[in-house]
Motif scaffolding. Structure first.
Motif, short mmCIF file in Angstrom:
data_model
loop_
_atom_site.label_atom_id
_atom_site.label_comp_id
_atom_site.label_asym_id
_atom_site.label_seq_id
_atom_site.Cartn_x
_atom_site.Cartn_y
_atom_site.Cartn_z
N HIS A 273 -0.95 25.25 -35.91
CA HIS A 273 -0.16 26.31 -36.32
C HIS A 273 -0.51 27.03 -37.74
CE1 HIS A 273 3.59 27.73 -38.40
NE2 HIS A 273 3.39 26.87 -39.29
N LEU A 274 -1.17 26.32 -38.53
CA LEU A 274 -1.49 26.68 -40.03
C LEU A 274 -2.61 27.60 -40.05
CD1 LEU A 274 -0.89 23.68 -42.33
CD2 LEU A 274 0.26 25.74 -42.41
N GLN A 277 -1.94 31.08 -40.04
CA GLN A 277 -1.12 31.59 -41.29
C GLN A 277 -2.00 32.11 -42.45
OE1 GLN A 277 2.36 31.65 -41.69
NE2 GLN A 277 2.07 31.05 -39.37
N GLY A 278 -3.03 32.29 -42.15
CA GLY A 278 -3.99 32.81 -43.14
C GLY A 278 -4.11 32.16 -44.54
N ILE A 279 -4.20 31.02 -44.58
CA ILE A 279 -4.13 30.15 -46.02
C ILE A 279 -5.57 29.99 -46.28
CG2 ILE A 279 -1.81 29.50 -45.66
CD1 ILE A 279 -3.16 26.78 -44.97
#
Lengths: 544, 146
Positions: A273-274, A277-279
């Motif tokens: 999932h993360l 998120q472009g983190i």
């Protein structure tokens, strides 16, 4: 080494202003002690038995001489002239006034240092191999990855009120010198079959009252997903780590209770999932950081010759220096374990001297080790004798690295409000005993670690010989453990049996070493002999 | 003193928030309240009908609500995300970063302290989906990346 740019500087400067404001509101009574406590802890301020203790971060144990000088100045100006180097490669001051803390943080910020998240239920200082960038056996310098993680974990808004403290360690060599598997997350930088660099994640290790060795949960995380994977590990912990019992709140308990497979499954789901998120910082950011960790300008023609005709120097070279990757150089270890001294303590004058010596002989670089010693990582062999003379003249020449005198000890009941027993006097008596009986050298590598309570800050579970101070009906009592190891073949020590008085534990340690000397096979260290013959013979001798 | 701090232009939802259990059994409510032990992901199928999610902090030291907030924002929740309970000024900037846009503290904030806390951090290290550009993005503008 890493240097701040205007952004990093802005972050620490902002933190100083924030804490100054928080301290003012506390002193004005606008914040209750309960409300203020997590704020001061996340700036390294503990309330101990007699005063506040300030713990200053030394990210991955690396610092330069200007920073070291400031650490000495703080000891002189705000403490009683001493600093105490810790098992997490940090430095602590034991006699701090709350009103002074914001000024100390400002002094630190002026040399790109801080005390951010050195305590509290958050991600703590990232630790690493004290020989990083100098060791012959490393795949790559692990510190750029540690710095990337330092920035990610500093003020991470989601992870400032975790169930409990959270410690991350990054290494990149075959030999584990940093007790990596005894961290909440241990990361080993590895190369996969395709020749790519990535990270192996070990999650759920730790010491404390329930020691656990971290299991491997993923053997390869690509470098451009390192932060995202770490964030997934932390999010699962923040959501599901136990908060009903502080003694069961570390991630090791979550991983243990869920099982490694189920924890890993949850992390992988969160990770997938993360990733959307472009983190993740771009690889260019890792490259920018890496550029700070290039080799110093070694003298390519430096000689490997070393005049060992002075026996005292020869002993120090044999015990306290380690091979360097660069011909003509060595890694020099400064033992902060003089016989009868307080493990990890150094006076302001000694700290200044070590800073000067680093500038002159080690490309302006020092390291703090988890064994509470100092390293000059890049010393030319031609300079080694002069360096040693200067160290020896200042009481810093103890030739006892990794010996029974090189004891790790927590501050214990002399300072700490959690302790059940004193650690320092036991360490002092043991080093005096072995210095007097002359067996230190014969015993060879023998890692002895002392904790003054079950929280295990002195790493007693991981000592070849471990000592745990407990409270027995109001009296200090010491349990003996054998067989712990922090390195690649990590193991946890086992308690021999009933505990001892302060003098009794010193005798028991000596008896255990006598068993080793009688039983050892060719080339065996204490730990090897113990592993081969088991506990029984040691028990017979100790309780005879 | 500040009883309620809100960073939205729309009208607040009128109906009181129901528990997650109640919400999941009578799914016409537009406001729900998450407790620390609730799984924020159980609300994801219903985000479109929600106008208000309250995240309760019974104790400021329990940080599960920060993850709940980010999970909802990451899933695209656009409605009001309100921190309620033991919410302190020194947490405001972190809560804003996790997606909260409304604060109803048990004890009202000192307006000056709240303002100072909200304006504290000119830079941030992480991307958290709150629209702020992290330091690494400023160091490496998009056209220089790849």
């Amino acid at each position: 080494m890493y240097r701040y740019d205007q952004y990093d500087q802005a972050m620490v400067d902002t933190r100083v202003a924030e804490f100054r404001d928080q301290t003012r509101r506390r002193l004005e009574g606008k914040l209750t002690e309960d409300q203020f406590k997590p704020l001061r802890l996340q700036n390294g301020l503990y309330l101990q038995l007699h005063a506040y203790m300030l713990r200053v971060a030394v990210p991955y144990g690396t610092l330069n001489s200007a920073q070291m000088h400031v650490l000495a100045n703080i000891a002189d100006k705000y403490d009683r002239g001493y600093g105490h180097f810790t098992t997490r490669q940090n430095i602590q001051y034991n006699w701090i006034k709350l009103e002074d803390a914001p000024d100390i943080l400002a002094d630190l910020a002026a040399v790109e240092m801080h005390a951010i998240q050195t305590s509290g239920n958050c991600i703590r200082n990232i630790s690493s191999d004290q020989f990083a960038g100098a060791a012959g056996d490393e795949l790559i310098d692990p510190r750029p990855y540690a710095e990337l993680l330092r920035q990610w974990s500093s003020f991470h808004p989601e992870f400032l009120t975790l169930p409990r403290k959270f410690k991350i360690c990054v290494i990149a060599s075959e030999t584990d010198r940093a007790a990596m598997k005894l961290h909440d997350i241990g990361i080993r930088i590895v190369k996969n079959a395709a020749g790519e660099i990535g990270a192996a994640f070990y999650v759920g290790g730790g010491m404390g009252r329930t020691p656990m060795i971290a299991p491997l949960i993923r053997d390869f995380v690509p470098l451009d997903q390192l932060i995202t994977y770490s964030e997934a590990c932390l999010r699962v912990y923040n959501r599901y780590g136990r908060r009903d019992n502080k003694y069961k709140a570390r991630i090791k308990i979550l991983v243990h209770e869920l099982g490694k497979e189920e924890y890993t499954r949850q992390v992988e789901e969160e990770f997938a999932h993360l990733l959307t998120q472009g983190i993740e910082p771009p690889i260019a950011e890792l490259e920018r950081i890496k550029a700070h960790f290039t080799d110093p300008a070694f003298d390519q023609g430096a000689s490997d010759d070393l005049d060992l005709s002075d026996p005292a120097f020869a002993l120090w070279v044999a015990r306290n220096t380690v091979a360097h990757k660069q011909p003509g150089y060595v890694i020099a270890n400064i033992s902060l374990k003089p016989v009868g001294g307080i493990p990890g303590d150094a006076s302001a004058a000694q700290i200044h001297l070590m800073a000067d010596l680093a500038k002159e002989y080690s490309f302006d670089e020092l390291r703090v080790t988890h064994a509470q010693n100092i390293v000059l990582p890049h010393v030319k062999k031609a300079d080694l004798h002069t360096l040693w003379q200067k160290l020896d003249a200042a009481g810093l020449g103890a030739a006892n690295l990794d010996t029974v005198e090189d004891i790790i000890a927590c501050p214990g009941l002399d300072y700490c409000s959690l302790a059940n027993a004193r650690s320092i006097p036991v360490a002092q008596k043991i080093s005096q005993r072995f210095a007097a009986n002359g067996k230190t050298g014969e015993l060879g590598e023998l890692k002895l670690k002392i904790s003054g309570c079950i929280n295990a800050c002195g790493h007693h579970h991981a000592g070849h010989i471990g000592i745990l101070g407990v409270d027995k009906k109001g009296l200090e009592n010491y349990q003996l453990l054998l067989g712990g190891c922090e390195g690649d073949d990590t193991s946890l020590g086992k308690i021999t049996g009933p505990g001892f008085t302060e003098d009794g534990i010193v005798d028991a340690v000596e008896k255990a070493t006598e068993v080793y000397l009688a039983e050892r096979a060719e080339g065996e260290r204490f730990l090897d002999t113990y592993r081969r013959i088991g506990m029984e013979k040691f028990k017979e001798a100790i309780y005879a | 003193m500040l009883d309620h701090l809100r960073f939205r232009e729309d009208e607040p939802a009128g109906a009181p928030a129901v528990t997650v259990d109640a919400f999941l059994t009578q799914t016409n409510a537009a406001a729900v309240r998450i407790e620390p032990g609730d799984d924020a992901r159980s609300l994801l199928p219903f985000l479109e009908q929600l106008r208000l999610v309250e995240v309760n902090f019974p104790s400021f030291g329990d940080g599960r609500g920060y993850s709940s907030a980010r999970i909802l924002r990451e899933a695209g929740y656009q409605g009001e995300l309100r921190a309620v309970g033991d919410v302190l000024v020194d947490q405001l900037s972190h809560m804003r970063r996790c997606g909260f846009d409304s604060f109803l503290p048990e004890k009202p904030f000192d307006p000056e302290d709240a303002q100072a806390a909200l304006n504290r951090w000119p830079e941030v290290y992480q991307a958290t989906g709150d629209g702020r550009q992290p330091i690494w993005a400023k160091r490496h503008p998009a056209n220089e990346r790849d």
